[in-house]
Design an enzyme around this catalytic site. Sequence first.
Site, PDB file in Angstrom:
ATOM      1  N   HIS A  22       0.703  -1.187  -0.015  1.00  0.00           N
ATOM      2  CA  HIS A  22       0.122  -0.038  -0.074  1.00  0.00           C
ATOM      3  C   HIS A  22       0.909   1.298  -0.081  1.00  0.00           C
ATOM      4  CE1 HIS A  22      -4.300   1.752   0.841  1.00  0.00           C
ATOM      5  NE2 HIS A  22      -3.181   2.691   0.769  1.00  0.00           N
ATOM      6  N   HIS A  24       1.122   4.927  -2.575  1.00  0.00           N
ATOM      7  CA  HIS A  24       0.807   5.842  -3.643  1.00  0.00           C
ATOM      8  C   HIS A  24       2.249   6.414  -4.187  1.00  0.00           C
ATOM      9  CE1 HIS A  24      -3.495   5.673  -2.549  1.00  0.00           C
ATOM     10  NE2 HIS A  24      -3.023   5.402  -1.360  1.00  0.00           N
ATOM     11  N   GLU A 205     -11.354   3.959   6.342  1.00  0.00           N
ATOM     12  CA  GLU A 205     -10.157   4.849   6.568  1.00  0.00           C
ATOM     13  C   GLU A 205     -10.762   5.934   7.563  1.00  0.00           C
ATOM     14  OE1 GLU A 205      -7.969   6.712   3.313  1.00  0.00           O
ATOM     15  OE2 GLU A 205      -6.338   7.194   4.643  1.00  0.00           O
TER      16      GLU A 205
HETATM   17  N1  ADE Z   1      -4.389   8.782  -1.916  1.00  0.00           N
HETATM   18  C1  ADE Z   1      -3.233   8.825  -1.397  1.00  0.00           C
HETATM   19  N2  ADE Z   1      -3.161   8.531  -0.065  1.00  0.00           N
HETATM   20  C2  ADE Z   1      -4.602   8.312   0.411  1.00  0.00           C
HETATM   21  C3  ADE Z   1      -5.217   8.125   1.274  1.00  0.00           C
HETATM   22  N3  ADE Z   1      -4.566   7.903   2.645  1.00  0.00           N
HETATM   23  N4  ADE Z   1      -6.627   7.828   1.540  1.00  0.00           N
HETATM   24  C4  ADE Z   1      -7.334   7.874   0.244  1.00  0.00           C
HETATM   25  N5  ADE Z   1      -6.455   8.123  -0.866  1.00  0.00           N
HETATM   26  C5  ADE Z   1      -5.364   8.400  -0.910  1.00  0.00           C
HETATM   27 ZN    ZN Z   2      -3.930   4.838   0.425  1.00  0.00          ZN
END
Ligand code: ADE
Ligand code: ZN
Length: 353
Positions: A22, A24, A205
Amino acid sequence: MARDTTGTVEAFVAALPKVELHVHLLGSADLTTVADLARGHPQGEVPTDPEELAAYYEFTNFDHFLDVYVALNRLVTTGESVERLIIGLAETLAADNVRYAEVTVTPLSHLKVGIDPAELADALESGRLAARACGVEIAWIFDVSGDDGLVGAWATLDWILRHQPVGTVAFGLGGPETGVPRAAFHDAFASARAAGLRSVPHAGETTGPGEVLSALTELRADRIGHGIAAADAPRLLAHLAEHDVPLEVCVTSNLRTGAVGSWAEHPLPSLLTAGVPVTLGTDDPGMFGTTLSREYVLCATRLGLDSTELASVTRAGIDAAFCSPATRRALHAELDDALGTVLPEGTTPAPYR
Ligand code: ADE
Ligand code: ZN
């Protein structure tokens, strides 16, 4: 003189050959890289000085974090900059003893700021090969930001199927979660799955367990990004454990975005107690000033995980990866070797609590 870390949790974590599921790409860029890119966009709001940038990365809440993320995205306007981000990430991963990474890229966000669709695909492939030369195998998760809606999800899928980047393994959903029901993306995820992609939406989240359930039932999630809200729902926890659906937990991210208020409130220990498969990720390591090893160490020092639990988190990550059986076997073998060295046979690993 460097601190002697022999026998410490830091040494144990450094010795673990890890997987990162995980992260990005955009949020992985380090301060120097972002400051450099910002210099090429002097009209933007992103500071060009790494120290000012660190202050710019003090997020007041999750929405503020997303605003900064969008500002950062405006700096990445060429295939060359995408490739630079991948190489930077690969170097960091290699230095951190991470062997395999599934990296999330949001193609539509890059296309919207002017990158040519084929140039983006080419940059990803050049970056992937450069990462391999650094000793890190990269696979791609292509996601859509929730605020781009179902139309954005179709556009993302269209780009994936047109360009078919080598190493593509999954389709994701990120960005805002409040006011963006996971269920609204049902049709696009069904098509993505029909095209052979796995389903990895962010859910739970910043919202409640209902969105984690939607991710499972509506999007048929194979893994869930974060999913920490499941800790509030015992039956959901039991379902995740029974059906072996991993949660990709990113502890520093949760604290830095305000998704979780304090270390004491972080649900990771409850997730492990419930038997849910948990992997550790960094989410946006450049923006949160972290590395995967640091996340492991924090799980030991702040959340009380012992070395056995840390190793099983690595193992859960290997099991949860969307890699080939041969890669999975090789990753498990490397982990076994490393554990044999750091944990001599017959020893019970000492807890770090
Ligand atoms: N894009 C990058 N980080 C993120 C996160 N923590 N939650 C949702 N989208 C994201
Ligand atoms: Zn994320």
